[in-house]
Design a protein around this motif. Structure first.
Motif, mmCIF file in Angstrom:
data_model
loop_
_atom_site.group_PDB
_atom_site.id
_atom_site.type_symbol
_atom_site.label_atom_id
_atom_site.label_comp_id
_atom_site.label_asym_id
_atom_site.label_seq_id
_atom_site.Cartn_x
_atom_site.Cartn_y
_atom_site.Cartn_z
ATOM 1 N N SER A 166 2.994 -23.584 22.021
ATOM 2 C CA SER A 166 3.060 -22.579 23.233
ATOM 3 C C SER A 166 3.540 -21.174 23.015
ATOM 4 O O SER A 166 2.922 -20.440 23.680
ATOM 5 N N GLN A 167 4.453 -20.970 22.068
ATOM 6 C CA GLN A 167 4.848 -19.938 21.551
ATOM 7 C C GLN A 167 4.515 -19.598 20.054
ATOM 8 O O GLN A 167 5.635 -20.146 19.259
ATOM 9 N N PRO A 168 3.685 -19.019 19.521
ATOM 10 C CA PRO A 168 3.320 -18.970 18.353
ATOM 11 C C PRO A 168 4.610 -18.268 17.299
ATOM 12 O O PRO A 168 5.378 -17.451 18.100
ATOM 13 N N ASN A 169 4.579 -18.329 16.267
ATOM 14 C CA ASN A 169 5.885 -17.833 15.536
ATOM 15 C C ASN A 169 5.264 -16.201 15.168
ATOM 16 O O ASN A 169 4.286 -15.821 15.211
ATOM 17 N N GLN A 170 6.308 -15.743 15.284
ATOM 18 C CA GLN A 170 6.295 -14.104 15.072
ATOM 19 C C GLN A 170 6.551 -14.116 13.456
ATOM 20 O O GLN A 170 7.232 -14.583 12.873
ATOM 21 N N VAL A 171 5.189 -13.348 12.675
ATOM 22 C CA VAL A 171 5.271 -13.372 11.466
ATOM 23 C C VAL A 171 5.259 -11.832 10.726
ATOM 24 O O VAL A 171 4.648 -11.083 11.410
ATOM 25 N N LYS A 172 5.927 -11.693 9.689
ATOM 26 C CA LYS A 172 5.858 -10.301 8.833
ATOM 27 C C LYS A 172 5.778 -10.763 7.493
ATOM 28 O O LYS A 172 6.530 -11.714 7.086
ATOM 29 N N ILE A 173 5.053 -10.110 6.672
ATOM 30 C CA ILE A 173 4.805 -10.376 5.255
ATOM 31 C C ILE A 173 5.277 -9.050 4.450
ATOM 32 O O ILE A 173 4.865 -8.251 4.676
ATOM 33 N N LEU A 174 5.978 -9.819 3.354
ATOM 34 C CA LEU A 174 6.178 -8.770 2.074
ATOM 35 C C LEU A 174 5.788 -9.067 0.866
ATOM 36 O O LEU A 174 5.721 -10.393 0.559
ATOM 37 N N GLY A 175 5.830 -8.229 0.025
ATOM 38 C CA GLY A 175 5.112 -8.411 -1.129
ATOM 39 C C GLY A 175 6.314 -8.042 -2.218
ATOM 40 O O GLY A 175 7.094 -6.950 -1.954
ATOM 41 N N SER A 235 9.110 -6.043 -9.016
ATOM 42 C CA SER A 235 10.619 -5.201 -9.352
ATOM 43 C C SER A 235 10.691 -4.645 -7.827
ATOM 44 O O SER A 235 12.166 -4.496 -7.740
ATOM 45 N N ALA A 236 9.872 -4.269 -7.097
ATOM 46 C CA ALA A 236 10.248 -3.284 -5.979
ATOM 47 C C ALA A 236 9.467 -4.240 -4.834
ATOM 48 O O ALA A 236 8.865 -5.397 -5.299
ATOM 49 N N VAL A 237 10.176 -4.112 -3.700
ATOM 50 C CA VAL A 237 9.398 -4.842 -2.331
ATOM 51 C C VAL A 237 8.799 -3.749 -1.554
ATOM 52 O O VAL A 237 9.041 -2.652 -1.149
ATOM 53 N N ARG A 238 7.662 -4.245 -0.765
ATOM 54 C CA ARG A 238 6.783 -3.489 -0.087
ATOM 55 C C ARG A 238 6.437 -4.408 1.115
ATOM 56 O O ARG A 238 5.895 -5.483 0.877
ATOM 57 N N PRO A 239 6.536 -3.877 2.320
ATOM 58 C CA PRO A 239 6.006 -4.545 3.646
ATOM 59 C C PRO A 239 4.441 -4.708 3.456
ATOM 60 O O PRO A 239 4.049 -3.580 3.301
ATOM 61 N N LEU A 240 3.884 -5.713 3.767
ATOM 62 C CA LEU A 240 2.325 -5.848 3.645
ATOM 63 C C LEU A 240 1.825 -5.684 4.950
ATOM 64 O O LEU A 240 0.691 -5.554 5.069
ATOM 65 N N THR A 241 2.756 -6.117 5.921
ATOM 66 C CA THR A 241 2.494 -5.967 7.518
ATOM 67 C C THR A 241 3.461 -5.229 7.993
ATOM 68 O O THR A 241 4.616 -5.208 7.795
ATOM 69 N N GLN A 242 3.340 -4.545 8.956
ATOM 70 C CA GLN A 242 3.932 -3.272 9.645
ATOM 71 C C GLN A 242 5.217 -4.200 10.466
ATOM 72 O O GLN A 242 6.168 -3.699 10.224
ATOM 73 N N ASN A 243 5.096 -4.805 11.461
ATOM 74 C CA ASN A 243 5.874 -5.545 12.304
ATOM 75 C C ASN A 243 5.749 -7.037 12.463
ATOM 76 O O ASN A 243 4.617 -7.744 11.895
ATOM 77 N N PHE A 244 6.727 -7.580 12.942
ATOM 78 C CA PHE A 244 6.721 -9.084 13.356
ATOM 79 C C PHE A 244 5.518 -9.030 14.540
ATOM 80 O O PHE A 244 5.516 -8.321 15.390
ATOM 81 N N SER A 245 4.816 -10.309 14.187
ATOM 82 C CA SER A 245 3.632 -10.126 15.264
ATOM 83 C C SER A 245 2.990 -11.669 15.158
ATOM 84 O O SER A 245 3.204 -12.280 14.322
ATOM 85 N N THR A 246 2.428 -12.210 16.503
ATOM 86 C CA THR A 246 1.921 -13.342 16.745
ATOM 87 C C THR A 246 0.297 -13.267 16.418
ATOM 88 O O THR A 246 -0.254 -14.352 16.656
ATOM 89 N N GLY A 250 -3.987 -0.896 -6.396
ATOM 90 C CA GLY A 250 -2.756 0.092 -6.713
ATOM 91 C C GLY A 250 -1.296 -0.529 -6.271
ATOM 92 O O GLY A 250 -0.501 0.166 -6.638
ATOM 93 N N LEU A 251 -1.513 -1.523 -5.472
ATOM 94 C CA LEU A 251 -0.182 -2.064 -5.133
ATOM 95 C C LEU A 251 0.676 -2.473 -6.362
ATOM 96 O O LEU A 251 1.901 -2.568 -6.500
ATOM 97 N N ALA A 252 -0.104 -3.010 -7.532
ATOM 98 C CA ALA A 252 0.566 -3.418 -8.720
ATOM 99 C C ALA A 252 1.411 -2.379 -9.291
ATOM 100 O O ALA A 252 2.483 -2.749 -9.909
ATOM 101 N N GLU A 253 0.900 -1.156 -9.357
ATOM 102 C CA GLU A 253 1.766 -0.028 -9.649
ATOM 103 C C GLU A 253 3.140 0.201 -8.816
ATOM 104 O O GLU A 253 4.233 0.395 -9.595
ATOM 105 N N ILE A 254 2.996 0.073 -7.696
ATOM 106 C CA ILE A 254 4.151 0.381 -6.759
ATOM 107 C C ILE A 254 5.075 -0.764 -7.115
ATOM 108 O O ILE A 254 6.336 -0.440 -7.057
ATOM 109 N N LEU A 255 4.810 -2.010 -6.877
ATOM 110 C CA LEU A 255 5.732 -3.180 -7.239
ATOM 111 C C LEU A 255 6.303 -3.279 -8.616
ATOM 112 O O LEU A 255 7.350 -3.664 -8.650
#
Length: 302
Positions: free
Chosen positions: A85-94, A97-108, A124-129
């Motif tokens: 009835s209340q879906p989970n709020q989800v945010k994804i990180l990759g 060596s470093a961490v980068r948000p793959l989604t901006q905010n928590f969302s359902t 190009g994300l491989a070089e950033i991480l």
């Protein structure tokens, strides 16, 4: 005894019987309809280091990285399928060596999350991480993201293919912010990460990449969104009602009938059994809550 009224004519039998039926019905309804499920925020940290796709291209089909992303998409589909009835709020990180948000905010919104995830997963994300596996930083950033969610249970899900070091400070930080660390480790074992999940009340799963889809939509989704604490609560009350329901059968049929005890002694033993279980059942149920790490009804959902 032959001239006594049947047991079901007595309030001492009728009232426990009615309450027993009510408690069993409530346990069944909570189990079937999912009443009492918690509101949950999930931060998913995906290991995107080189070991998750080498020697193939970045996010190539069949690689661990691709299986991780597909599993997340299956989780998002399950999350918005109407089960909750209340879906989970989800945010994804990759992370690597470093961490980068793959989604901006928590969302359902599964479509928004999937669109942002697709835009983020580019070569190009491989070089950033980078190439390493900085799990401490992933935990730190995951906890930091979850701190912004104040009205939901906080679940951090780490998916990695490496057995890496976990600093005690990260575990302390997660516990102080009421964040459960959960981990899926692919193709190996990670004792330190397993210890972190146990310390924070999370789950540790060792699996193969091909099992991720089933794990994300099955065990992990159920664990994050279970209401087993409520089901156990109603079953505990049902057990107490059953013990009071048995007062007259024990008194009349067992103690007086079969064992030929005096009526006063038989009554004391039957009532003593009911009083004993009325006092012992809450203690037993409380211990089960602690062992199984269930949320306490009425007090907290996490």
């Amino acid at each position: 005894m032959a001239y006594r009224r049947p047991l079901w004519y007595y309030p001492l039998f009728q009232i426990p019987l009615l309450l027993l039926g009510l408690c069993l019905a409530m346990a069944l309804l909570f189990w079937l309809l999912g009443w009492g499920r918690p509101s949950v925020a999930v931060s998913i940290a995906l290991d995107l280091s080189g070991s998750t796709y080498d020697p193939q291209p970045f996010n190539a089909p069949g690689t661990i990285m691709n299986q991780e992303i597909n599993a997340v998409n299956r989780y998002l589909e399950k999350n918005t399928s109407g089960v909750l009835s209340q879906p989970n709020q989800v945010k994804i990180l990759g992370f690597a060596s470093a961490v980068r948000p793959l989604t901006q905010n928590f969302s359902t919104d599964a479509k928004v999350i999937n669109q942002e995830l697709t835009q983020s997963i580019q070569p190009g994300l491989a070089e950033i991480l980078g190439e390493g596996t900085n799990l401490d930083l992933a935990i730190q950033e995951g906890v930091k993201a979850l701190k912004s969610v104040s009205d939901r249970c906080r679940e951090l899900l780490i998916v990695t293919d490496g057995a890496v070091f976990v600093a005690p400070e990260g575990i302390i930080n997660a516990k102080s912010n009421r964040v459960k660390i959960n981990a899926v480790v692919i193709g190996t074992e990670a004792p330190l990460l397993q210890a972190a999940t146990l310390a924070t009340g999370g789950r540790y799963i060792s699996a193969q990449g091909s099992e991720l889809d089933q794990l994300f939509t099955g065990k992990i989704f159920r664990d994050f969104n279970n209401n087993w604490g409520w089901v156990l609560f109603w079953l505990g009350l049902a057990w107490i009602c059953l013990m009071w329901l048995l007062v007259m059968p024990l008194d009349r049929w067992l103690f007086q009938g079969l064992l030929k005890m005096p009526i006063n002694l038989a009554g004391k033993l039957a009532l003593g059994n009911a009083f004993f279980w009325s006092a012992a059942t809450p203690l037993i149920v409380w211990k089960l809550y602690q062992i199984l790490e269930f949320a306490l009804p009425f007090i907290g959902s996490c």
